[in-house]
Design an enzyme around this catalytic site. Structure first.
Site, PDB file in Angstrom:
ATOM      1  N   ASP A 280     -12.374  13.234  -9.587  1.00  0.00           N
ATOM      2  CA  ASP A 280     -11.836  13.938 -10.750  1.00  0.00           C
ATOM      3  C   ASP A 280     -12.396  15.363 -10.751  1.00  0.00           C
ATOM      4  O   ASP A 280     -13.577  15.579 -10.506  1.00  0.00           O
ATOM      5  CB  ASP A 280     -12.226  13.207 -12.048  1.00  0.00           C
ATOM      6  CG  ASP A 280     -11.386  13.662 -13.228  1.00  0.00           C
ATOM      7  OD1 ASP A 280     -10.584  12.853 -13.716  1.00  0.00           O
ATOM      8  OD2 ASP A 280     -11.526  14.832 -13.652  1.00  0.00           O
TER       9      ASP A 280
ATOM     10  N   HIS B  65      -2.830   6.259 -13.242  1.00  0.00           N
ATOM     11  CA  HIS B  65      -4.101   6.425 -12.536  1.00  0.00           C
ATOM     12  C   HIS B  65      -5.197   5.678 -13.283  1.00  0.00           C
ATOM     13  O   HIS B  65      -5.205   5.619 -14.511  1.00  0.00           O
ATOM     14  CB  HIS B  65      -4.481   7.908 -12.388  1.00  0.00           C
ATOM     15  CG  HIS B  65      -4.472   8.659 -13.676  1.00  0.00           C
ATOM     16  ND1 HIS B  65      -3.305   9.068 -14.286  1.00  0.00           N
ATOM     17  CD2 HIS B  65      -5.483   9.066 -14.489  1.00  0.00           C
ATOM     18  CE1 HIS B  65      -3.593   9.695 -15.408  1.00  0.00           C
ATOM     19  NE2 HIS B  65      -4.912   9.701 -15.573  1.00  0.00           N
TER      20      HIS B  65
ATOM     21  N   HIS C  33      -9.220   5.503 -13.923  1.00  0.00           N
ATOM     22  CA  HIS C  33     -10.483   6.236 -13.802  1.00  0.00           C
ATOM     23  C   HIS C  33     -11.573   5.233 -13.422  1.00  0.00           C
ATOM     24  O   HIS C  33     -11.755   4.221 -14.113  1.00  0.00           O
ATOM     25  CB  HIS C  33     -10.888   6.861 -15.137  1.00  0.00           C
ATOM     26  CG  HIS C  33      -9.976   7.940 -15.642  1.00  0.00           C
ATOM     27  ND1 HIS C  33     -10.317   9.274 -15.635  1.00  0.00           N
ATOM     28  CD2 HIS C  33      -8.734   7.879 -16.183  1.00  0.00           C
ATOM     29  CE1 HIS C  33      -9.332   9.988 -16.160  1.00  0.00           C
ATOM     30  NE2 HIS C  33      -8.358   9.168 -16.509  1.00  0.00           N
TER      31      HIS C  33
HETATM   32  P1  AMP Z   1      -5.737  11.331 -18.106  1.00  0.00           P
HETATM   33  O1  AMP Z   1      -6.121  11.972 -19.389  1.00  0.00           O
HETATM   34  O2  AMP Z   1      -6.074   9.870 -18.034  1.00  0.00           O
HETATM   35  O3  AMP Z   1      -4.284  11.610 -17.730  1.00  0.00           O
HETATM   36  O4  AMP Z   1      -6.651  11.987 -17.004  1.00  0.00           O
HETATM   37  C1  AMP Z   1      -6.251  12.987 -16.122  1.00  0.00           C
HETATM   38  C2  AMP Z   1      -7.455  13.346 -15.302  1.00  0.00           C
HETATM   39  O5  AMP Z   1      -7.019  14.159 -14.225  1.00  0.00           O
HETATM   40  C3  AMP Z   1      -8.526  14.145 -16.056  1.00  0.00           C
HETATM   41  O6  AMP Z   1      -9.762  13.426 -16.033  1.00  0.00           O
HETATM   42  C4  AMP Z   1      -8.613  15.453 -15.276  1.00  0.00           C
HETATM   43  O7  AMP Z   1      -9.915  15.969 -15.200  1.00  0.00           O
HETATM   44  C5  AMP Z   1      -8.053  15.052 -13.915  1.00  0.00           C
HETATM   45  N1  AMP Z   1      -7.495  16.149 -13.135  1.00  0.00           N
HETATM   46  C6  AMP Z   1      -6.655  17.122 -13.564  1.00  0.00           C
HETATM   47  N2  AMP Z   1      -6.327  17.938 -12.557  1.00  0.00           N
HETATM   48  C7  AMP Z   1      -6.970  17.475 -11.452  1.00  0.00           C
HETATM   49  C8  AMP Z   1      -7.049  17.900 -10.100  1.00  0.00           C
HETATM   50  N3  AMP Z   1      -6.385  18.972  -9.656  1.00  0.00           N
HETATM   51  N4  AMP Z   1      -7.822  17.187  -9.248  1.00  0.00           N
HETATM   52  C9  AMP Z   1      -8.512  16.109  -9.688  1.00  0.00           C
HETATM   53  N5  AMP Z   1      -8.484  15.668 -10.942  1.00  0.00           N
HETATM   54  C10 AMP Z   1      -7.727  16.330 -11.822  1.00  0.00           C
END
Ligand code: AMP
Length: 113
Positions: free
Chosen positions: A31, A98, A100
């Site tokens: 992340d 996704h 986490h």
């Molecule tokens: P969610 O709120 O469950 O949709 O989480 C989306 C996650 O994607 C967040 O924890 C972000 O920090 C992560 N995220 C956003 N852009 C990127 C990226 N380019 N590479 C890796 N993680 C990302």
């Protein structure tokens, strides 16, 4: 033409990410804004917008959980991790399913959940 999700762009190497695992069905990467010592996102390559878009009997869900356990072990946190899955646009920033995997917590550091 449909627009790719952020995670499809990572899958297709159009956006850089630190990839820790990949097979035909899943990709996992760190992340960008880690909320724990270990914070990886495990993403089906097929862009289900949310868990609720997956058929109830789809065994992908089992494989996703199995992969989370495998990665927790490989990343050295199999005795200290959480799995977090946001569902729906009110709580989900990226509309591509996704999971986490957060791990490596200290006893002293309180966690929200
Ligand atoms: P969610 O709120 O469950 O949709 O989480 C989306 C996650 O994607 C967040 O924890 C972000 O920090 C992560 N995220 C956003 N852009 C990127 C990226 N380019 N590479 C890796 N993680 C990302």
């Amino acid at each position: 033409m449909t627009t790719k999700t952020l995670f499809e762009k990572i899958r297709d190497r159009e956006i850089p990410a630190t990839i820790v695992y990949e097979d035909d069905e899943f990709i996992a990467f760190k992340d960008i804004k880690p909320a724990a010592k270990v914070h990886v996102l495990i993403v089906p390559k097929k862009p289900y917008p949310t868990l609720e878009a997956v058929e109830m009997n789809d065994q992908m869900q089992l494989r996703l959980l199995q992969l989370a356990r495998r990665l927790a072990k490989e990343l050295g946190v199999s005795d200290n991790y959480k799995l977090h899955l946001n569902v729906g646009d009110k709580v989900q920033a990226v509309p591509h399913l996704h999971l986490h995997l957060l791990g490596g917590f200290d006893k002293e550091t309180p966690t929200a959940l």
